[in-house]
Enzyme design. Structure first.
Site, PDB file in Angstrom:
ATOM      1  CG  ASP A  41      43.347  43.565  37.334  1.00 21.17           C
ATOM      2  OD1 ASP A  41      43.597  43.245  36.159  1.00 21.17           O
ATOM      3  OD2 ASP A  41      42.373  44.271  37.648  1.00 21.17           O
ATOM      4  CD  GLU A 114      41.249  43.435  27.157  1.00 19.22           C
ATOM      5  OE1 GLU A 114      41.684  43.232  28.312  1.00 19.22           O
ATOM      6  OE2 GLU A 114      40.234  44.109  26.942  1.00 19.22           O
ATOM      7  CE  LYS A 150      41.107  40.933  30.630  1.00 14.33           C
ATOM      8  NZ  LYS A 150      41.841  41.950  31.388  1.00 14.33           N
ATOM      9  CB  THR A 174      37.438  40.898  29.529  1.00 14.77           C
ATOM     10  OG1 THR A 174      37.599  41.863  30.566  1.00 14.77           O
ATOM     11  CG2 THR A 174      37.642  41.563  28.178  1.00 14.77           C
ATOM     12  CG  PHE A 196      34.610  44.395  34.688  1.00 14.30           C
ATOM     13  CD1 PHE A 196      35.084  43.199  34.180  1.00 14.30           C
ATOM     14  CD2 PHE A 196      35.264  45.566  34.314  1.00 14.30           C
ATOM     15  CE1 PHE A 196      36.175  43.153  33.319  1.00 14.30           C
ATOM     16  CE2 PHE A 196      36.352  45.544  33.450  1.00 14.30           C
ATOM     17  CZ  PHE A 196      36.816  44.336  32.956  1.00 14.30           C
TER      18      PHE A 196
HETATM   19  C1  E4P Z   1      40.846  42.669  34.577  1.00  9.97           C
HETATM   20  O1  E4P Z   1      40.850  41.698  33.880  1.00  9.97           O
HETATM   21  C2  E4P Z   1      40.120  43.912  34.251  1.00  9.97           C
HETATM   22  O2  E4P Z   1      40.536  44.398  33.003  1.00  9.97           O
HETATM   23  C3  E4P Z   1      40.328  44.905  35.349  1.00  9.97           C
HETATM   24  O3  E4P Z   1      40.051  44.283  36.586  1.00  9.97           O
HETATM   25  C4  E4P Z   1      39.497  46.157  35.171  1.00  9.97           C
HETATM   26  O4  E4P Z   1      39.609  46.953  36.320  1.00  9.97           O
HETATM   27  P1  E4P Z   1      39.169  48.479  36.363  1.00  9.97           P
HETATM   28  O5  E4P Z   1      37.690  48.560  36.332  1.00  9.97           O
HETATM   29  O6  E4P Z   1      39.743  48.978  37.652  1.00  9.97           O
HETATM   30  O7  E4P Z   1      39.791  49.162  35.170  1.00  9.97           O
END
Ligand code: E4P
Length: 336
Positions: A41, A114, A150, A174, A196
């Site tokens: 990531d 993205e 994305k 996402t 997330f």
């Molecule tokens: C990955 O695809 C996400 O954009 C990323 O893991 C977001 O992480 P963060 O919450 O640390 O910004």
């Protein structure tokens, strides 16, 4: 019985192989790779070689963070020189694709790029931008099979996902903070979703919640619920846990289809030799008592209503888009 015999032999062979492998696993990162596809990531492609991830994810924030390092300044300079007559949005896309192409030289799998978050509420513009990204990769010899587009899990974004998947363009949905977003993305035929973890934990911590173990972390629980739902209802959509704050959160989701992890947490996992502590937590074959719900109805009105009922998901989706928009504008400012 006779038909099952080779299957049993195969089972014993695999079991023997696993026990041999366990003895030679050098660290927790390699142990995790036994159950889960590990994804990097980051936009910092030079830091990923050491961890040998299969795939990689980027987002506008990660790209801006990478561009703050002088070693990546050349990418912006090259794009500005080569595309002086083009619009800023074309130049911004070229920067994202340049990062993606560099990343693809290092990883064997797919990179996620993205769509401009300013298009998050415009289905047609999202479809057009996704096609422009795929075309920009194709100009550099990268086939669409190596790219995931994305797109934020807004209602409009999900309509775009449905159309793009029909066109054969694979999407990574996402900013997923709720089961209804995941269910609607799966119904739209998304190749992959990114629920997330850390941003959900952040929200609950800010509201004063506390928990003792990673298993009780509301961000971890959200991914487990989504995973159980998609597997139970047999969707082909891959689940990739994202947004991690600690190795404990990552390890609590071992077994998820994919996990996208920042280089600092990959390094911590690589430095851990207690691989015996890393047990598979998610398994498509195992039942998840209390976690599986009936298939959700994902019409527009029910999607919007469910989101409105979920203050955390509503706030985090809106904030996530705002933050990516802000970083998109920062990228534009560097390209004028
Ligand atoms: C990955 O695809 C996400 O954009 C990323 O893991 C977001 O992480 P963060 O919450 O640390 O910004």
């Amino acid at each position: 019985m006779i038909r099952g015999f080779p299957v049993m032999l195969d089972f014993f062979a695999q079991t023997a192989m696993r026990s041999t492998n366990t003895e030679s696993i050098p660290n927790a990162l390699e142990a995790l790779k036994q159950f889960t596809t590990v994804v990097a990531d980051t936009g910092n492609f030079e830091s990923m070689r050491a961890y040998q991830p299969q795939d990689a994810t980027t987002n506008p924030t990660l790209i801006i963070r990478a561009l703050e390092q002088p070693r990546y300044a050349g990418i912006v300079d090259q794009v500005k020189a080569a595309m002086a007559a083009k619009k800023v949005s074309d130049r911004a896309r070229a920067v994202l694709v340049s990062f993606g192409c560099e990343i693809l030289k290092i990883i064997p799998g797919r990179v996620s790029t993205e769509v401009d978050a300013r298009l998050s509420f415009d289905t047609q513009a999202t479809i057009a931008e996704a096609n422009a990204i795929i075309a920009a990769y194709a100009e550099r010899g990268i086939p669409k099979s190596r790219v995931l587009i994305k797109i934020a899990a807004t209602w409009e974004g999900l309509r775009a996902v449905r159309e793009l998947e029909k066109q054969g363009i694979a999407c990574n949905v996402t900013l997923i903070f709720s089961l209804i977003q995941a269910a609607a993305a799966a119904d739209a035929g998304a190749t992959l979703i990114s629920p997330f973890v850390g941003r959900i934990s952040d929200w609950h911590k800010k509201a004063g919640a506390q928990w003792a173990t990673a298993g009780e972390d509301p961000g971890v629980q959200s991914v487990k619920r989504i995973y159980a739902y998609l597997k139970h209802h047999r969707f082909h959509t891959e689940v990739m846990g994202a947004s991690f704050r600690s190795v404990e959160q990552v390890m609590a989701l071992a077994g998820c289809d994919l996990l996208t992890v920042s280089p600092d947490l990959l390094e911590q996992l690589r430095a851990m030799d207690q691989e015996s502590l890393l047990e598979r937590a998610l398994d498509p074959a195992a039942s998840a008592p209390g976690q599986v719900t009936a298939q959700l109805n994902t019409t527009e009105s029910l999607f919007r209503f469910a989101m409105n009922e979920d203050a955390m998901a509503t706030e985090k989706l809106a904030e996530g888009i705002r933050l990516f928009v802000a970083d998109g504008r920062k990228l534009d400012a560097r390209l004028v």
